[in-house]
Design an enzyme around this catalytic site. Structure first.
Site, PDB file in Angstrom:
ATOM      1  N   GLU A  14       0.827  -1.201   0.000  1.00  0.00           N
ATOM      2  CA  GLU A  14       0.000   0.000   0.000  1.00  0.00           C
ATOM      3  C   GLU A  14       0.865   1.256   0.000  1.00  0.00           C
ATOM      4  OE1 GLU A  14      -3.753   2.007   2.423  1.00  0.00           O
ATOM      5  OE2 GLU A  14      -2.496   0.512   3.415  1.00  0.00           O
ATOM      6  N   GLN A  40      -6.851  -6.602  -6.003  1.00  0.00           N
ATOM      7  CA  GLN A  40      -6.987  -7.120  -4.639  1.00  0.00           C
ATOM      8  C   GLN A  40      -8.114  -6.429  -3.884  1.00  0.00           C
ATOM      9  OE1 GLN A  40      -4.252  -6.422  -1.083  1.00  0.00           O
ATOM     10  NE2 GLN A  40      -3.583  -8.464  -1.749  1.00  0.00           N
ATOM     11  N   CYS A  92      -3.211  -8.200   5.760  1.00  0.00           N
ATOM     12  CA  CYS A  92      -2.797  -6.850   6.131  1.00  0.00           C
ATOM     13  C   CYS A  92      -2.714  -6.702   7.655  1.00  0.00           C
ATOM     14  CB  CYS A  92      -3.772  -5.820   5.560  1.00  0.00           C
ATOM     15  SG  CYS A  92      -3.336  -4.119   6.004  1.00  0.00           S
ATOM     16  N   LYS A 144      -4.358 -14.258  -0.105  1.00  0.00           N
ATOM     17  CA  LYS A 144      -3.094 -13.989   0.592  1.00  0.00           C
ATOM     18  C   LYS A 144      -3.356 -13.911   2.094  1.00  0.00           C
ATOM     19  CE  LYS A 144       1.107 -11.209   0.220  1.00  0.00           C
ATOM     20  NZ  LYS A 144       1.358 -10.696   1.586  1.00  0.00           N
ATOM     21  N   ASN A 177       6.038 -16.189   0.668  1.00  0.00           N
ATOM     22  CA  ASN A 177       6.275 -14.749   0.714  1.00  0.00           C
ATOM     23  C   ASN A 177       6.947 -14.386   2.031  1.00  0.00           C
ATOM     24  OD1 ASN A 177       4.229 -11.944   1.517  1.00  0.00           O
ATOM     25  ND2 ASN A 177       5.929 -11.860   0.100  1.00  0.00           N
ATOM     26  N   GLY A 178       7.891 -13.458   1.955  1.00  0.00           N
ATOM     27  CA  GLY A 178       8.535 -12.960   3.165  1.00  0.00           C
ATOM     28  C   GLY A 178      10.031 -13.153   3.199  1.00  0.00           C
ATOM     29  N   GLU A 179      10.782 -12.053   3.367  1.00  0.00           N
ATOM     30  CA  GLU A 179      12.235 -12.061   3.569  1.00  0.00           C
ATOM     31  C   GLU A 179      13.028 -12.662   2.404  1.00  0.00           C
ATOM     32  OE1 GLU A 179      14.087 -10.550   6.084  1.00  0.00           O
ATOM     33  OE2 GLU A 179      12.112  -9.656   6.426  1.00  0.00           O
ATOM     34  N   GLY A 206       8.144  -8.446  -2.367  1.00  0.00           N
ATOM     35  CA  GLY A 206       7.786  -7.037  -2.329  1.00  0.00           C
ATOM     36  C   GLY A 206       9.001  -6.166  -2.130  1.00  0.00           C
ATOM     37  N   ARG A 207       9.419  -6.020  -0.876  1.00  0.00           N
ATOM     38  CA  ARG A 207      10.529  -5.121  -0.563  1.00  0.00           C
ATOM     39  C   ARG A 207      11.817  -5.528  -1.275  1.00  0.00           C
ATOM     40  NH1 ARG A 207      10.804  -5.448   5.682  1.00  0.00           N
ATOM     41  NH2 ARG A 207      10.315  -7.608   5.169  1.00  0.00           N
TER      42      ARG A 207
END
Length: 318
Positions: free
Chosen positions: A9, A68, A98, A139, A199-201, A223-224
């Site tokens: 977001e 989404q 979220c 998700k 997902n994640g790290e 993402g990041r």
């Protein structure tokens, strides 16, 4: 293997999706969440979050974009999902992950992970409202306070007819703090039959391979890590053999800033660039140095001048 760009977001909007998918290696994007309460939203809301609907629900590079939705009212969610499909959405994604306090306070996002039956009802109602040709993905996180409901949630999503389950390998309580608990994803894979995405790290090639080994998932959502290293997806796919050079990243920054000048009011035309640099500095020392030089700039033309100076320096150093 498939690599999906995670929704973030206020960060991964259509502008960023276009830039990152142009680099290559990304198989799918997901929009920022559209908040659904008790009304059928007008088409302009869907176009605002997903302008790609005007172009076949793909980015300029041809990457599909799923829309989404976030909410807890099954029937209203279904009505809005059906409208998104009518407008041409390539797929619908449901956000049960979220962690934002405001969202959770209003019964959205990860707070629903403690209510597997409600999640089942939401997913099933939406699935029945959509043409079978439209994928419905979900998700989640591992849980809200803890991961005890995880398998119940996974079974609920599966039995309700979801096409795919993306799991952020942390609970809401764990936020974004390392590590990501990929082993929990492997447990889910043993119990459900639909495709699972980890997902994640995932910040590097090494992270991807560790995640794949621990979770058992070939497919990942990042993402990041893609904001910090825009060429990471191409690197993981073997399309390139080394990370994107800083000079090429600066070229993306210049294009980004030009678009901000055209699309944003003056007082907002520099902040997104600084926000992206804050991610890029996690991979590029040059980005950290540049951010220090531009962090007080509030004029878009001055920002563009600083970026062009950085580009000249990067080209000279090549």
């Amino acid at each position: 293997m498939k690599i999906y760009l995670a929704p973030m977001e206020g960060v991964v909007n259509a502008r960023m999706r276009a830039l990152l998918t142009e680099v290559g290696g990304i198989d799918r994007c997901v929009t920022e969440f559209v908040r659904v309460t008790r009304q059928l939203l007008p088409p302009r809301v869907f176009y605002r979050y997903c302008p790609e609907l005007h172009h076949g629900s793909t980015t300029p590079a041809g990457t599909p974009v799923y829309l989404q939705l976030l909410g807890s009212e099954a029937n209203c969610m279904a009505d809005n999902a059906a409208r998104a499909a009518q407008l041409g959405a390539a797929g619908i994604d449901l956000n049960f992950g979220c962690p934002a306090k405001t969202v959770n306070k209003h019964r959205g996002g990860s707070i629903l992970l403690d209510e597997p039956m409600l999640i089942h009802d939401i997913v099933a109602t939406i699935r029945s409202s959509l043409p079978q040709s439209i994928p419905l993905t979900v998700k989640i996180r591992l849980g809200y306070e803890d991961s005890s409901p995880l398998l119940d949630v996974a079974h609920a999503v599966t039995q309700a007819g979801a096409s795919e389950l993306i799991i952020h390998a942390r609970t809401k309580a764990q936020g974004y703090k390392p590590p990501a608990h990929w082993g929990a994803i492997a447990t889910v894979r043993e119990h459900v039959g639909i495709p699972i995405v980890a997902n994640g790290e995932i910040w590097s090639e090494q992270d991807y391979h560790r995640c794949r080994t621990v979770s058992g998932c070939d497919d990942v959502m990042i993402g990041r890590g893609l904001l910090a290293q825009p060429g990471l997806a191409s690197l993981l796919k073997g399309h390139v053999t080394s990370a994107m050079h800083w000079r090429d990243t600066v070229e993306k920054l210049i294009r980004f800033q030009r678009e901000l000048q055209l699309e944003c009011v003056p007082r907002h035309a520099c902040s997104p660039l600084k926000q992206w640099l804050a991610y890029l500095k996690l991979h590029y020392q040059e980005a950290a140095d540049l951010l220090q030089r531009v962090k007080r700039i509030t004029d878009a033309e001055t920002m563009l001048y600083a970026l062009r100076a950085e580009q000249r320096q990067a080209l000279a150093a090549a």
